[in-house]
Motif scaffolding. Structure first.
Motif, PDB file in Angstrom:
ATOM      1  N   HIS A 156       0.790  -0.990  -0.041  1.00 43.23           N
ATOM      2  CA  HIS A 156      -0.005  -0.115  -0.085  1.00 43.23           C
ATOM      3  C   HIS A 156       0.875   1.226  -0.079  1.00 43.23           C
ATOM      4  O   HIS A 156       2.031   1.136   0.436  1.00 43.23           O
ATOM      5  CB  HIS A 156      -1.091  -0.015   1.039  1.00 43.23           C
ATOM      6  N   CYS A 157       0.320   2.382  -0.509  1.00 39.90           N
ATOM      7  CA  CYS A 157       0.884   3.872  -0.271  1.00 39.90           C
ATOM      8  C   CYS A 157      -0.070   4.333   0.434  1.00 39.90           C
ATOM      9  O   CYS A 157      -0.755   4.197   1.252  1.00 39.90           O
ATOM     10  CB  CYS A 157       1.077   4.354  -1.775  1.00 39.90           C
ATOM     11  N   ALA A 158       0.236   5.823   0.233  1.00 45.03           N
ATOM     12  CA  ALA A 158      -0.378   6.709   1.295  1.00 45.03           C
ATOM     13  C   ALA A 158      -1.831   6.711   1.304  1.00 45.03           C
ATOM     14  O   ALA A 158      -2.565   6.966   1.989  1.00 45.03           O
ATOM     15  CB  ALA A 158       0.005   8.055   1.003  1.00 45.03           C
ATOM     16  N   SER A 159      -2.399   6.194  -0.066  1.00 44.13           N
ATOM     17  CA  SER A 159      -3.947   6.290  -0.117  1.00 44.13           C
ATOM     18  C   SER A 159      -4.431   5.005  -0.840  1.00 44.13           C
ATOM     19  O   SER A 159      -5.842   5.027  -0.749  1.00 44.13           O
ATOM     20  CB  SER A 159      -4.392   7.514  -1.035  1.00 44.13           C
ATOM     21  N   ARG A 160      -3.550   4.123  -1.313  1.00 44.47           N
ATOM     22  CA  ARG A 160      -3.999   3.112  -2.296  1.00 44.47           C
ATOM     23  C   ARG A 160      -3.554   1.767  -1.760  1.00 44.47           C
ATOM     24  O   ARG A 160      -2.688   1.700  -1.248  1.00 44.47           O
ATOM     25  CB  ARG A 160      -3.587   3.303  -3.630  1.00 44.47           C
ATOM     26  N   LEU A 161      -4.392   0.765  -1.780  1.00 40.52           N
ATOM     27  CA  LEU A 161      -4.210  -0.550  -1.562  1.00 40.52           C
ATOM     28  C   LEU A 161      -4.173  -1.326  -2.859  1.00 40.52           C
ATOM     29  O   LEU A 161      -4.711  -1.190  -3.820  1.00 40.52           O
ATOM     30  CB  LEU A 161      -5.563  -1.253  -0.938  1.00 40.52           C
ATOM     31  N   ARG A 162      -2.760  -1.674  -2.923  1.00 41.80           N
ATOM     32  CA  ARG A 162      -2.193  -2.343  -4.087  1.00 41.80           C
ATOM     33  C   ARG A 162      -1.940  -3.919  -4.101  1.00 41.80           C
ATOM     34  O   ARG A 162      -1.159  -4.511  -3.233  1.00 41.80           O
ATOM     35  CB  ARG A 162      -0.865  -1.755  -4.330  1.00 41.80           C
ATOM     36  N   LEU A 163      -2.681  -4.573  -4.831  1.00 37.08           N
ATOM     37  CA  LEU A 163      -2.840  -5.965  -4.915  1.00 37.08           C
ATOM     38  C   LEU A 163      -2.232  -6.357  -6.321  1.00 37.08           C
ATOM     39  O   LEU A 163      -2.542  -5.986  -7.388  1.00 37.08           O
ATOM     40  CB  LEU A 163      -4.287  -6.274  -4.877  1.00 37.08           C
ATOM     41  N   GLN A 172      -5.159  -1.605  -8.113  1.00 33.45           N
ATOM     42  CA  GLN A 172      -5.158  -0.487  -7.053  1.00 33.45           C
ATOM     43  C   GLN A 172      -6.482  -0.282  -6.658  1.00 33.45           C
ATOM     44  O   GLN A 172      -7.428   0.541  -7.469  1.00 33.45           O
ATOM     45  CB  GLN A 172      -4.118   0.504  -7.573  1.00 33.45           C
ATOM     46  N   ILE A 173      -6.748  -0.090  -5.243  1.00 35.50           N
ATOM     47  CA  ILE A 173      -8.055   0.282  -4.762  1.00 35.50           C
ATOM     48  C   ILE A 173      -7.808   1.540  -3.707  1.00 35.50           C
ATOM     49  O   ILE A 173      -6.951   1.359  -2.867  1.00 35.50           O
ATOM     50  CB  ILE A 173      -8.761  -0.626  -3.885  1.00 35.50           C
ATOM     51  N   ILE A 174      -8.458   2.598  -4.215  1.00 32.03           N
ATOM     52  CA  ILE A 174      -8.328   3.879  -3.461  1.00 32.03           C
ATOM     53  C   ILE A 174      -9.090   3.852  -2.307  1.00 32.03           C
ATOM     54  O   ILE A 174     -10.224   3.927  -2.552  1.00 32.03           O
ATOM     55  CB  ILE A 174      -8.479   5.253  -4.429  1.00 32.03           C
ATOM     56  N   LEU A 175      -8.605   4.018  -1.154  1.00 36.21           N
ATOM     57  CA  LEU A 175      -9.195   4.185   0.291  1.00 36.21           C
ATOM     58  C   LEU A 175      -9.066   5.233   0.944  1.00 36.21           C
ATOM     59  O   LEU A 175      -9.856   5.539   1.776  1.00 36.21           O
ATOM     60  CB  LEU A 175      -8.803   2.624   0.881  1.00 36.21           C
ATOM     61  N   GLY A 176      -7.891   6.139   0.604  1.00 35.97           N
ATOM     62  CA  GLY A 176      -7.781   7.285   1.325  1.00 35.97           C
ATOM     63  C   GLY A 176      -6.650   7.104   2.324  1.00 35.97           C
ATOM     64  O   GLY A 176      -6.524   6.087   2.662  1.00 35.97           O
ATOM     65  N   THR A 177      -6.221   8.467   3.043  1.00 35.97           N
ATOM     66  CA  THR A 177      -5.080   8.204   3.780  1.00 35.97           C
ATOM     67  C   THR A 177      -5.806   7.675   5.240  1.00 35.97           C
ATOM     68  O   THR A 177      -6.711   8.082   5.565  1.00 35.97           O
ATOM     69  CB  THR A 177      -4.418   9.807   4.263  1.00 35.97           C
ATOM     70  N   GLY A 178      -4.988   7.016   5.766  1.00 32.01           N
ATOM     71  CA  GLY A 178      -5.297   6.545   7.163  1.00 32.01           C
ATOM     72  C   GLY A 178      -6.122   5.221   7.254  1.00 32.01           C
ATOM     73  O   GLY A 178      -5.812   4.246   7.839  1.00 32.01           O
ATOM     74  N   ARG A 179      -7.106   5.043   6.415  1.00 33.27           N
ATOM     75  CA  ARG A 179      -7.821   3.859   6.339  1.00 33.27           C
ATOM     76  C   ARG A 179      -7.308   2.740   5.542  1.00 33.27           C
ATOM     77  O   ARG A 179      -7.273   1.618   5.802  1.00 33.27           O
ATOM     78  CB  ARG A 179      -9.348   4.337   5.419  1.00 33.27           C
ATOM     79  N   VAL A 180      -6.286   3.105   4.476  1.00 30.20           N
ATOM     80  CA  VAL A 180      -5.656   2.431   3.728  1.00 30.20           C
ATOM     81  C   VAL A 180      -4.717   1.392   4.655  1.00 30.20           C
ATOM     82  O   VAL A 180      -4.557   0.179   4.683  1.00 30.20           O
ATOM     83  CB  VAL A 180      -4.962   3.001   2.539  1.00 30.20           C
ATOM     84  N   ASN A 181      -4.224   2.102   5.749  1.00 32.93           N
ATOM     85  CA  ASN A 181      -3.402   1.481   6.823  1.00 32.93           C
ATOM     86  C   ASN A 181      -3.951   0.188   7.420  1.00 32.93           C
ATOM     87  O   ASN A 181      -3.419  -0.868   7.578  1.00 32.93           O
ATOM     88  CB  ASN A 181      -2.569   2.375   7.720  1.00 32.93           C
ATOM     89  N   ARG A 182      -5.150   0.703   8.071  1.00 33.90           N
ATOM     90  CA  ARG A 182      -6.007  -0.277   8.624  1.00 33.90           C
ATOM     91  C   ARG A 182      -6.329  -1.487   7.676  1.00 33.90           C
ATOM     92  O   ARG A 182      -6.409  -2.625   8.283  1.00 33.90           O
ATOM     93  CB  ARG A 182      -7.292   0.516   9.263  1.00 33.90           C
ATOM     94  N   VAL A 183      -6.871  -1.182   6.600  1.00 35.74           N
ATOM     95  CA  VAL A 183      -7.244  -2.225   5.578  1.00 35.74           C
ATOM     96  C   VAL A 183      -6.293  -3.154   5.254  1.00 35.74           C
ATOM     97  O   VAL A 183      -6.292  -4.294   5.339  1.00 35.74           O
ATOM     98  CB  VAL A 183      -8.126  -1.606   4.162  1.00 35.74           C
ATOM     99  N   TYR A 184      -5.076  -2.452   4.921  1.00 35.13           N
ATOM    100  CA  TYR A 184      -3.985  -3.487   4.707  1.00 35.13           C
ATOM    101  C   TYR A 184      -3.605  -4.444   5.686  1.00 35.13           C
ATOM    102  O   TYR A 184      -3.171  -5.547   5.664  1.00 35.13           O
ATOM    103  CB  TYR A 184      -2.541  -2.551   4.312  1.00 35.13           C
ATOM    104  N   LYS A 185      -3.739  -3.880   7.119  1.00 37.27           N
ATOM    105  CA  LYS A 185      -3.052  -4.693   8.380  1.00 37.27           C
ATOM    106  C   LYS A 185      -4.244  -5.733   8.438  1.00 37.27           C
ATOM    107  O   LYS A 185      -3.921  -6.787   8.719  1.00 37.27           O
ATOM    108  CB  LYS A 185      -3.256  -3.580   9.560  1.00 37.27           C
ATOM    109  N   ALA A 186      -5.497  -5.333   8.257  1.00 42.01           N
ATOM    110  CA  ALA A 186      -6.376  -6.379   8.242  1.00 42.01           C
ATOM    111  C   ALA A 186      -6.449  -7.497   7.035  1.00 42.01           C
ATOM    112  O   ALA A 186      -6.561  -8.559   7.388  1.00 42.01           O
ATOM    113  CB  ALA A 186      -7.889  -5.793   8.371  1.00 42.01           C
ATOM    114  N   LEU A 187      -6.046  -7.238   6.001  1.00 46.53           N
ATOM    115  CA  LEU A 187      -6.013  -8.086   4.997  1.00 46.53           C
ATOM    116  C   LEU A 187      -4.471  -8.808   5.041  1.00 46.53           C
ATOM    117  O   LEU A 187      -4.626 -10.044   4.889  1.00 46.53           O
ATOM    118  CB  LEU A 187      -5.510  -7.277   3.642  1.00 46.53           C
ATOM    119  N   VAL A 188      -3.543  -8.265   5.698  1.00 44.27           N
ATOM    120  CA  VAL A 188      -2.226  -9.167   6.009  1.00 44.27           C
ATOM    121  C   VAL A 188      -2.671 -10.189   7.129  1.00 44.27           C
ATOM    122  O   VAL A 188      -2.193 -11.263   7.000  1.00 44.27           O
ATOM    123  CB  VAL A 188      -1.030  -7.981   6.422  1.00 44.27           C
TER     124      VAL A 188
END
Length: 489
Positions: free
Chosen positions: A55-62, A92-108
């Protein structure tokens, strides 16, 4: 969080946890992220279809094994999704700053993706890039981790400038001395930071890269910023007179030095037994690279850096409004390709050059960014699509604070004409700030937060910057409104 206990009817002790309001909100967001991931997995083809994720600042990259299995329309309808697109083999799925971090952690946590080294499958499926694209992408990867340090220095310089301007603290106070040290530290040790990051990117030992940066900024070497007031000492090496000049704040000398170091280290590993590599490889690598850097690479890199900054300054001075319009209008295309982070290397070079000492490119990039938000505001007022209207305002506000991926990929590029309107608006704003000679004392901040690094250079500098922002946003809004757009179902 508080641990409490009570008694039930049978007089047994009952333990419970009492959470604060902030803790409850954090837990709620984590649960929402886990629910989002569980809803997302079937839409991307299931867990087995995900080869890797970042992920980057706002996107989840799969990295999907088969992108045809992904239901893009269904993903776009999910709550919190601001856009979906595929680029260079990444979904790439745009989720916005902050939220992408939480979603990536949950995905991991859900599918146990490795978070450290890139997977073998990612390396195998990575698209082949031409040499230029590969070069620019490498620069992007090197400078992205360094941005927080530069942003901190810029903000501290802004605070220091306001303190001086309003006389809040006396100049000889301990607070002023500390602020001065804090604000300049990132630029002083910049070669060390770049050396660490570059060595990591080149596949070498990051610690050795930092050591090379330390050699180039050693206190025994004269800071190039002091060349006008001091004369450097010279040393005799193999009959050559070597000037003891440091490379504090520079970019190209350390990049070239670490690149040579990484290549040399890889050659050594082919010949030195593994039992001796810890002893011999660092010793030989640092000694060889240090000598070559001080004798040849450093002076050559400094000369290249001065040529680049001098050429840009020439264009800035003589092309003027035309250069501002073109740079501001075309910057969005760099963001689309993901190569805009490589421009940080040029900006750092401008700041490090004693003849320039300021960043005159960043105000232009900032105009391009906020113009994307202005176009999105026009979409909000004209669109009848509830999904677009729902994401338009937060995406526009995000661009005003320097994050433009949500508004660009989620709205403007999809509708095309808002992207064109934003490009023209960014060009007009860029032309104005160039004509008004708006500059910054750092890099990494755009939009409204950038006021912190333009205000220390004068109130008029900040006023012209705000006028440029108004021009960019207004022009993008008006042109998007006039050009119209065809809404997606």
């Amino acid at each position: 969080m508080i641990l409490s206990f009570s008694w039930n009817d049978k007089r047994d002790v009952v333990y419970s946890l009492i959470y604060t309001k902030e803790e409850e909100q954090t837990i709620t967001k984590l649960m929402q992220s886990k629910e989002f991931v569980q809803e997302l997995l079937p839409l991307v083809g299931g867990e087995e279809n995900i080869a890797d994720a970042t992920h980057c600042a706002s996107r989840l990259r799969l990295l999907l094994r088969n992108e045809e299995k992904a239901d893009i329309s269904a993903i776009e309808k999910m709550d919190g999704v601001e856009g979906v697109f595929s680029r260079r083999g990444q979904f790439q799925i745009i989720l916005g700053t902050g939220r992408v971090n939480r979603v990536y952690k949950a995905l991991v946590e859900a599918i146990e993706i490795a978070q450290t080294n890139p997977s073998k499958e990612r390396m195998e499926k990575a698209p082949k890039m031409n040499p230029f694209t590969h070069f620019v992408k490498t620069l992007s990867n090197i400078f992205l981790p360094i941005i927080p340090a530069i942003v901190v220095s810029g903000l501290l310089m802004g605070l220091l400038g306001m303190v001086k301007a309003f006389g809040w603290i006396t100049m000889d106070s301990a607070w002023m001395k500390m602020l001065t040290m804090f604000s300049s530290s990132s630029f002083i040790i910049l070669p060390i930071l770049i050396g660490f990051s570059a060595a990591k990117e080149f596949g070498s030992n990051p610690i050795l890269g930092a050591v090379i940066g330390g050699i180039l900024t050693h206190p025994s070497l004269l800071n190039p910023a002091e060349l006008g007031n001091s004369t450097p000492e010279y040393m005799d090496l193999f009959g050559l007179e070597i000037a003891l000049i440091g490379y504090q704040g520079t970019v190209i000398p350390i990049l070239l030095s670490v690149y040579v170091m990484s290549r040399f280290e890889k050659v050594l590993r082919k010949f030195i037994p593994q039992s001796l590599d810890l002893l011999l490889i660092p010793f030989i690598t640092i000694t060889f690279t240090g000598i070559v850097s001080l004798v040849a690479i450093g002076p050559l890199g400094m000369m290249i850096g001065e040529m680049i900054s001098g050429s840009l300054e020439y264009v800035y001075q003589y092309a003027g409004l035309v250069a501002g319009f073109l740079f501001g209008g075309l910057y969005a295309l760099f963001v689309v390709t993901g190569l805009h982070h490589s421009l940080h290397a040029i900006e750092v070079g401008l700041l490090a050059d004693p003849k320039v000492g300021v960043n005159f490119l960043l105000p232009i990039w900032s105009m391009a960014n906020v113009a994307q938000g202005g176009a999105a505001l026009a979409v909000f007022f004209k669109s009848k699509n509830d999904k677009l209207k729902k994401i338009a305002i937060p995406a526009a506000l995000s661009s005003f604070f320097g994050i433009i991926e949500p508004v660009m990929f989620g709205i403007n590029l999809r509708l095309i004409t808002p992207f064109i309107g934003a490009a023209i608006g960014g060009g007009l704003g860029g032309a104005y700030v160039v004509g008004a000679h708006v500059v910054a004392n750092a890099y990494g901040l755009t939009g409204i937060p950038m006021l912190a690094i333009v205000t220390p250079l004068g109130i008029s500098n900040a006023v012209h910057y705000l006028i440029g922002l108004a021009i960019a946003v207004t022009a993008a809004f008006t042109l998007t409104w006039i050009l119209r757009f065809t809404e997606e179902e």
